[in-house]
Structures are given as structure tokens and as C-alpha cells.
Design a protein around this motif. Structure first.
Motif, PDB file in Angstrom:
ATOM      1  N   ASP A  94       1.316  -1.111   0.190  1.00  0.00           N
ATOM      2  CA  ASP A  94       0.002   0.135  -0.082  1.00  0.00           C
ATOM      3  C   ASP A  94       0.712   1.397  -0.420  1.00  0.00           C
ATOM      4  N   TRP A 335     -16.278   6.142 -10.043  1.00  0.00           N
ATOM      5  CA  TRP A 335     -17.045   6.694  -9.371  1.00  0.00           C
ATOM      6  C   TRP A 335     -18.313   7.756  -9.744  1.00  0.00           C
ATOM      7  N   PRO A 378     -13.864  -0.484  -4.393  1.00  0.00           N
ATOM      8  CA  PRO A 378     -12.408   0.069  -4.875  1.00  0.00           C
ATOM      9  C   PRO A 378     -10.941  -0.076  -4.614  1.00  0.00           C
ATOM     10  N   GLN A 379      -9.972   0.234  -4.343  1.00  0.00           N
ATOM     11  CA  GLN A 379      -8.999  -0.045  -5.096  1.00  0.00           C
ATOM     12  C   GLN A 379      -8.280  -0.058  -3.126  1.00  0.00           C
ATOM     13  N   THR A 380      -8.741   0.475  -1.879  1.00  0.00           N
ATOM     14  CA  THR A 380      -7.790   0.363  -0.957  1.00  0.00           C
ATOM     15  C   THR A 380      -8.988  -0.939  -0.848  1.00  0.00           C
ATOM     16  N   THR A 382      -9.728  -1.957   2.456  1.00  0.00           N
ATOM     17  CA  THR A 382      -9.479  -1.158   3.632  1.00  0.00           C
ATOM     18  C   THR A 382     -10.755  -0.104   3.789  1.00  0.00           C
ATOM     19  N   ASP A 383     -11.391   0.972   3.004  1.00  0.00           N
ATOM     20  CA  ASP A 383     -12.113   1.402   2.899  1.00  0.00           C
ATOM     21  C   ASP A 383     -13.954   0.971   2.999  1.00  0.00           C
ATOM     22  N   ILE A 384     -13.917   0.031   3.013  1.00  0.00           N
ATOM     23  CA  ILE A 384     -14.827  -0.645   3.000  1.00  0.00           C
ATOM     24  C   ILE A 384     -15.228  -2.023   3.778  1.00  0.00           C
ATOM     25  N   TYR A 386     -14.734  -3.228   7.685  1.00  0.00           N
ATOM     26  CA  TYR A 386     -15.594  -1.989   9.239  1.00  0.00           C
ATOM     27  C   TYR A 386     -15.173  -2.698  10.603  1.00  0.00           C
ATOM     28  N   ARG A 426      -7.742  -5.753   8.622  1.00  0.00           N
ATOM     29  CA  ARG A 426      -6.290  -4.843   8.677  1.00  0.00           C
ATOM     30  C   ARG A 426      -4.862  -5.774   8.928  1.00  0.00           C
ATOM     31  N   LYS A 433      -7.332  -8.971   1.776  1.00  0.00           N
ATOM     32  CA  LYS A 433      -7.657  -7.958   2.147  1.00  0.00           C
ATOM     33  C   LYS A 433      -9.334  -8.219   0.912  1.00  0.00           C
ATOM     34  N   ALA A 437     -13.044  -8.120   0.849  1.00  0.00           N
ATOM     35  CA  ALA A 437     -13.747  -7.383   0.191  1.00  0.00           C
ATOM     36  C   ALA A 437     -14.047  -7.114  -1.103  1.00  0.00           C
TER      37      ALA A 437
END
Length: 554
Positions: A94, A335, A378-380, A382-384, A386, A426, A433, A437
């Protein structure tokens, strides 16, 4: 330059019990100027091996490290990462997580400042690195405004400016377009050959890097690490690029590792393919039904128009891949279509079956309702994510999707099996990850699904499984839009390919029409099977097998 003697690495579980070794019995010596490629299945322990080499294991990661690791003679037991920073440079999976400053130029200079280099040296190296990586136009751009691929180049550049003796790269090309990846790898190779820098890189897109490396370290499912030449390791590695897969099936010896060598073997195969005719194109036998209609989409950011007047329909049962160089506007378009991103002009309408087959703009919906119509990975990832454990994420996903218990776990196991329930999301590898997702979004089964670089961190079997999941969604009538730089994955799954440049869609056609026509984006099999002055119509090993017959070897 780097020595590992009888190295084994283990982590503690939640009960503070030492788990089975992630890697074991590693013996390796690297000399200056060598390039080592680390390969293995997703979650096999490649990142653990890199952490052991850099000194991060166990100082920063926890766990237990047995054996000895020496970097330029310094034992990592006595020299934690901060005491190796003058000789070791690390670029993680990352890139954005490593950024300290605000702009590209400041980030390139920061590490040199910490080492106390003279200002004149710093200025010279910043200029050289900007030119080497082709990012001179990004000099004053805020890091937060960069695309994923641009962030990856800057992170690599920030390490290169310090001229470390050992550079460790974890998935260095995962967010780069094919041309960008080739430029970065050529730069790293030049530094190794000309400046005697030793390079270790872990990479799932083996087809991109195999021709550049001196040796390969294979991390097996049991944690055992085997080191050898590329030819030795690829002969029976459980992860292999299409060129190796094709060479094994065809019985070519020696096993080719480059397109040039493969074409020298494949003359008879090409002749027989063109005699047999085409057995390649996926044809839909149902009527095309648009599920998303976008007209005149524009997205503006300060001093740049990221998306410029795009018109696009996404159809039921169709897998569409969107490609193009880094920073051309792909993610901004995604987006904008999804509804939660910037859209300065234009309209997006999604077919809402639950509302009597009416058309709805996703931008007008609340997030929960929007997810039922248009889902986004998304590319990251961990954004989704929780929750505090994988089990909690899976249970929440089943509940939110109104799916039977275990649905999301079944999807996850099809991508990356055996991820423990107790782990924090995480703490997973980037590939794990992403798979988590993906599983959460696939469980909801929205009619329109967007994916932004979904193959980062996935091995070849994981990509094939993901392609099968996409195909199942398409067969069930979903519309899928995938932004990716992964040419081989596109060959596996795409019905339709779009190319984007400077915010515009510049080409739109079937995968068989579009991919082989581009020297940079043509899959390996297409390059191997292309005729003289004639583009190939075979994009994958399975397509060649289907054309020649699975039992035939040429």
C-alpha cells in the motif's frame, strides 16, 4: 549483501500461542547487483519473508524469528529497521501508507533529509528520479490527488533517491499500466546492473518481471522456501504465468520464459491454430438489455478535467473491462457512475427492477439503497471493511445481503481459501483484504457491479476463480465493469474492452478485437500465437487448448 541462515518466522494467535511457521528453513545468500523474485500463492508467506529480510520481522510485525538475517553484515536481531534505513529501502503493498509529506517533490526528498544528505545531492537525485520514473509533471501535485499507479511510482521513487544497498519491493507493479510497469522494472534493473543495488521483489504478475530476474524464491503452501534459477523454479511452480503454462502443456524444452523464445517453439502450433480456425469468441445468446446508461459525463478537479464527455452503456450479462494509462481518468469515471463520486455534468440512469423497472440516478440514493443497485469494490479494500474480525465481516455481509449464513464465506474460500475467522481484516495481506472485500460485494448480487483493480494481490488461481465468479454474475444477468491494468486477467474474463485516454473513451470493442491490436496490452498467448503481420485471436491458454484439442500437444 543479504544472508538468511535457517530462518523461520511464526506469529502468535489470539491466545498468545505460537502458530505454525509462516516460513521455515530459509537459507539464502544474495550478492550485490542481484535481482531476486519471490513468488507463491496468495497468503503463503511472501510478505513475511520480505519483512524478515528488511528487519521488520519481528521488531515491527511481532511474532518470532528464528535463525539469522544479515544485511551488509548487520544482524537484524541487533539492528532494527530504523538502524538499517541507510542501507535498506522498502516499498510496501500500500504505497500511500508510507507517505509522510504533502507533495511529490517533498516526498522524494524526505528520506534523504532524514539521512542528512547535502542539499545539492538531494536536488540532483530528485531531478534524476523524476525523470527515471516519468513523473516530472507531478512534481508539485499533492499526494492525495494522485492515482493509484502514480502513488506507486512516487513510493518507489522515494526509496530510490536514498540509493540503498538493498531495495525490497512488495507488488511493485500491481497498480501500474503495462508501459508504466515496464519503465519501472527497466529502471530497477538499470540500478541493479549499473549501481550494484540488490533488489528483492514479490510479485503476482510474474509475466511482467520474470525476464528481469536472476533468481526466484518460491514460498510453498507449507512455508518451505525453494531458491533457484527462473527455469528451475518455473518447471513445477504452483504459480506460473501463461507463457509457462502453455510451455508445460506443449512440452517445450527448454521451458521458454520470454515471448521471443516461446515463438521459436511455437511455429507448428501457430500453423495448426490458423488451419483449425477460430474457437475463441464468447457469444451471447440472449438479447442485450442496458442496465446502466451514462451520457456526457464530465468530472473536473482543480486544473484538470479527469473525465471529458463520456457516453457509456453497461449491458446485462456483459463483462466490460476499462483500461488505459495511469491517471487517464478511469477511477474518476467509475466513482461518477457509481454515484458517490464527483460528477460535474451528465446523467447516469440505472434500471431499478424493485421499483417497477424504472430508471434511477444512483447519486440520488442513500448508500444502502445504492449498494443494491450499483456495488463498488475500491482500490483500497479497507475502505469497506469495518469489523474487528474476518468472522464478523462475513456475518455482517450475510445479514446486509439477506443471504443464508455462510454465503460470503463460501465466496471468499473460492478466491483465497482458509483465511482464519479470528484475524483482524487489517492484518491480512493485501490480496486477502481484497478477496474479503470482493466477497462482501459479490454476496449482495447487485445488478451493476464495479471493480477498481480487483486482482491486486491475487495469484493466478485466484484470478481464474475471480473470473469464474464474474462469469457466473454475468450469466445471472448482471452488468460488470472492471478497471484494471492486468492484461492477463482481462483476457480471461472480458467480453468487451474500453480504452480511455485523457478523460475520453477512445476505443470500444470485443476483447478479441481490442487486446491483440495493442503491443502493450496484448496478452502473452496472443503475442505467441500471432501470425506474421496478423493479430492473434487466441488470448488464453484455455483458448489454445480448445482450438487444438485438450489432448493434443504441438
Amino acid at each position: 549483501m543479504l544472508e538468511l541462515e535457517s530462518v523461520a518466522a511464526s506469529y502468535y494467535d489470539d491466545e498468545r500461542t505460537l502458530a505454525a511457521p509462516q516460513i521455515s528453513d530459509v537459507n539464502l545468500t544474495l550478492f550485490e547487483g542481484e535481482i531476486l523474485l519471490v513468488v507463491g500463492r496468495t497468503g503463503s508467506g511472501k510478505s513475511t519473508l520480505l519483512n524478515a529480510m528488511s528487519g521488520a520481522m519481528p521488531h515491527a510485525t511481532g511474532g518470532r524469528l528464528d535463525g539469522r538475517v544479515r544485511v551488509v553484515g548487520r544482524d537484524t536481531r541487533d539492528f532494527p529497521p530504523r538502524m538499517l534505513s541507510d542501507v535498506v529501502g522498502v516499498v510496501g503493498q500500500d504505497p500511500a501508507a508510507s507517505f509522510i509529506t504533502n507533495t511529490v517533490e517533498e516526498e522524494l526528498a524526505y528520506s534523504m533529509e532524514q539521512l542528512g544528505l547535502p542539499p545539492a545531492v538531494m536536488r540532483k537525485r530528485v531531478e534524476e528520479t523524476l525523470d527515471l520514473l516519468g513523473i516530472a509533471e507531478l512534481r508539485y501535485v499533492p499526494l492525495a490527488e494522485l492515482s493509484g499507479g502514480e502513488q506507486q511510482r512516487v513510493a518507489i521513487g522515494a526509496v530510490l533517491t536514498t540509493r540503498p544497498a538493498l531495495i525490497i519491493l512488495d507488488e511493485p507493479t500491481s497498480a501500474l499500466d503495462p508501459n508504466g510497469a515496464e519503465d519501472v522494472l527497466a529502471t530497477v534493473t538499470k540500478l541493479a546492473h549499473d549501481l550494484a543495488m540488490t533488489v528483492v521483489l514479490a510479485e503476482h504478475r510474474i509475466e511482467r518481471v520474470l525476464q528481469y530476474v536472476d533468481r526466484v524464491a518460491h514460498v510453498g503452501a507449507d512455508g518451505h522456501v525453494t531458491v533457484g534459477t527462473p527455469e528451475e523454479i518455473m518447471a513445477d511452480s504452483d504459480v506460473a504465468p501463461p507463457i509457462v503454462e502453455l510451455g508445460r502443456w506443449a512440452g517445450w524444452a527448454p521451458l521458454p520464459l520470454s515471448i521471443r523464445d516461446a515463438r521459436a517453439h511455437s511455429a507448428d502450433m501457430r500453423k495448426r491454430l490458423y488451419q483449425r480456425g477460430l474457437v475463441v469468441n464468447k457469444l451471447h445468446n440472449h438479447a442485450v438489455q442496458p442496465l446502466l446508461i451514462a451520457e456526457d459525463i464530465m468530472v473536473d478537479f482543480p486544473e484538470i478535467r479527469a473525465v471529458d464527455g463520456v457516453n457509456l452503456n453497461l449491458n446485462s450479462g456483459e463483462i466490460t473491462v476499462l483500461m488505459g494509462r495511469n491517471g487517464c481518468g478511469k477511477s474518476s469515471l467509475l466513482w461518477a457512475l457509481q454515484g458517490s463520486g464527483t460528477r460535474n455534468q451528465g446523467s447516469v440512469q440505472v434500471l431499478d427492477e424493485a421499483a417497477g423497472f424504472s430508471w434511477t440516478d444512483p447519486k440520488t440514493l442513500k448508500p444502502a439503497k445504492r449498494r443494491n443497485l450499483v456495488s463498488m469494490v475500491p482500490q483500497t479494500p479497507t475502505d469497506i471493511l469495518y469489523e474487528s474480525t474476518v468472522h464478523a465481516e462475513l456475518a455482517r455481509s450475510d445479514k446486509d445481503a439477506a443471504a443464508p449464513a455462510g454465503t460470503t464465506r463460501e465466496i471468499l474460500d473460492s478466491l483465497v481459501p482458509n483465511i482464519p475467522d479470528h484475524l483482524h481484516p487489517r492484518d491480512l495481506s493485501e490480496g486477502q483484504k481484497l478477496s474479503l472485500a470482493l466477497s462482501i460485494q459479490l454476496a449482495a448480487k447487485p445488478r451493476v457491479v464495479f471493480f477498481d483493480e480487483p486482482t491486486r494481490g491475487l495469484d493466478y488461481d485466484g484470478k481464474k476463480s475471480l473470473a469464474r465468479s464474474f462469469q457466473q454474475l454475468a450469466d445471472d444477468g448482471h452488468a460488470i465493469l472492471v478497471v484494471t491494468h492486468d492484461v492477463e486477467f482481462s483476457a480471461l474474463c472480458a467480453d468487451r474492452v474500453l480504452f480511455m485516454a485523457s478523460g475520453k473513451i477512445i476505443s470500444d470493442g470485443t476483447a478479441v478485437e481490442i487486446l491483440p491490436a495493442s503491443p502493450a496490452y496484448a496478452p502473452q498467448v496472443a503475442k505467441i500465437t500471432a501470425g506474421i503481420q496478423e493479430e492473434s485471436h487466441w488470448l488464453t491458454v484455455s483458448a489454445v487448448k480448445a482450438a487444438l484439442g485438450h489432448g493434443e500437444i504441438s
